[in-house]
Design a protein around this motif. Structure first.
Motif: not given
Length: 335
Positions: A80, A84-85, A101, A103, A148-150, A191
């Protein structure tokens, strides 16, 4: 849930349905490759704002550009705070490509992605109407969707995403007896902090193991690490011009060295909070405001860290700046 999206569908459409120009990767991103990438000549409200001071990582940029140019499904993995994003957004901004995006925290459900029936007012009467979610909305448009935070997504959500991971992946809305075919310029990115194997390090509680059949559908997986000292120093100097002097750059280099110590300490498990490049920029901005790097460090980073870990951080600070932090800023107060 998402950036720049309205569930009602009232948000403005992109003026172009497909890219109408190309850009040179060498000229636009400063990467020495003979590569042309499709782009839009016009922007829209969904196109991220370009940061002229942004520094592009070569390998990560090429992976993202391949996703845009060749409709590859691209996952960016890394610790983190590595950006990345932001990296995906900044590439999209240069292409004028709309980007949304989402999350994937534990509160995002299948209904949020697919849609649901809602009661609306039509001609003074209440009727039930299906309101599509973010996924079918984006799937029908020339939009780059970023999850995000896949690796923190719920299993029921992940299986919905699995349907569209294939290049020609169609989305079936069972409630509507409808099949949505993806727009030819829909793009999908993600990401994650892990590579789908779950939290093997103990650093990222809440992450899940990802079905390996789903991981196989990501055609490109890139790793983004923290920047080199020189690159990070240049970025901070560009963001905070007051430090863009010989003396100021020495101070920035000390800030970056401090940040690198927190990153090493985080990876080794000594501390639980890390200074990201964004934190370093904020530290420089606050140091300019207060005229005191020691105080700026305390209000920017130290005060939001675990009190037990503050002596370790104070040692990092002393090693980088050659001065001690005030004792009251370090010691835990017991009353």
């Amino acid at each position: 849930m998402s950036q720049g999206y309205e569930a009602t569908g009232a948000a403005a459409e992109h003026p172009l349905d497909a890219p109408d120009t190309t850009i040179s990767v060498r000229e636009t991103f400063g990467i020495d490759v003979d590569m042309e990438v499709p782009a839009f000549s016009q922007g829209s409200e969904h196109v991220p704002v370009a940061d002229p001071t942004y520094r592009f990582d070569r390998d990560t940029t090429l992976a993202i550009l391949a996703g845009f140019a060749h409709n590859r499904r691209v996952m960016i993995q890394g610790y983190h705070g590595t950006g990345k994003s932001t990296h995906i957004e900044q590439v999209a901004s240069r292409l004028n490509w709309p980007c949304v995006r989402v999350n994937l925290d534990s509160h995002i459900s299948r209904i949020d992605l697919i849609g649901k029936d809602a009661i609306v007012l039509r001609d003074g009467k209440q009727i039930t109407e299906f309101r599509e979610g973010i996924l079918p909305w984006a799937l029908k448009r020339p939009v780059a969707m970023v999850f995000d935070e896949y690796d923190a997504g719920r299993p029921d959500v992940m299986f919905v995403i699995q349907r569209v991971l294939e290049v020609d992946g169609k989305l079936t809305l069972l409630d509507q007896n409808k099949v949505i075919h993806p727009h030819s310029h829909f793009r999908l990115f993600a990401t994650s902090n892990t590579v789908g194997l779950g939290d093997t390090t103990g650093l990222y509680h809440g992450t899940q193991q990802i079905n390996q059949a789903q991981m196989d559908r990501w055609s490109i997986v890139a790793t983004l690490n923290y920047l080199s000292v020189a690159d990070e120093t240049n970025i901070v100097a560009a963001k905070v011009p007051a430090f863009d002097t010989a003396e100021g750059r020495q101070k920035i280099e000390a800030m970056v060295a401090l940040a690198n110590l927190t990153r090493q300490g985080f990876v080794s498990g000594d501390i639980s909070t890390v200074m990201s490049p964004r934190t370093v920029i904020t530290l420089a901005e606050n140091a300019k405001i207060f005229g005191d790097i020691s105080y700026a460090f305390r209000v920017t980073f130290l005060n939001r860290c675990d009190e037990v870990e503050r002596p370790i951080l104070a040692e990092y600070y002393q090693r980088c700046f050659g001065e001690e932090l005030p004792e009251e800023a370090i010691n835990v107060m017991v009353r």
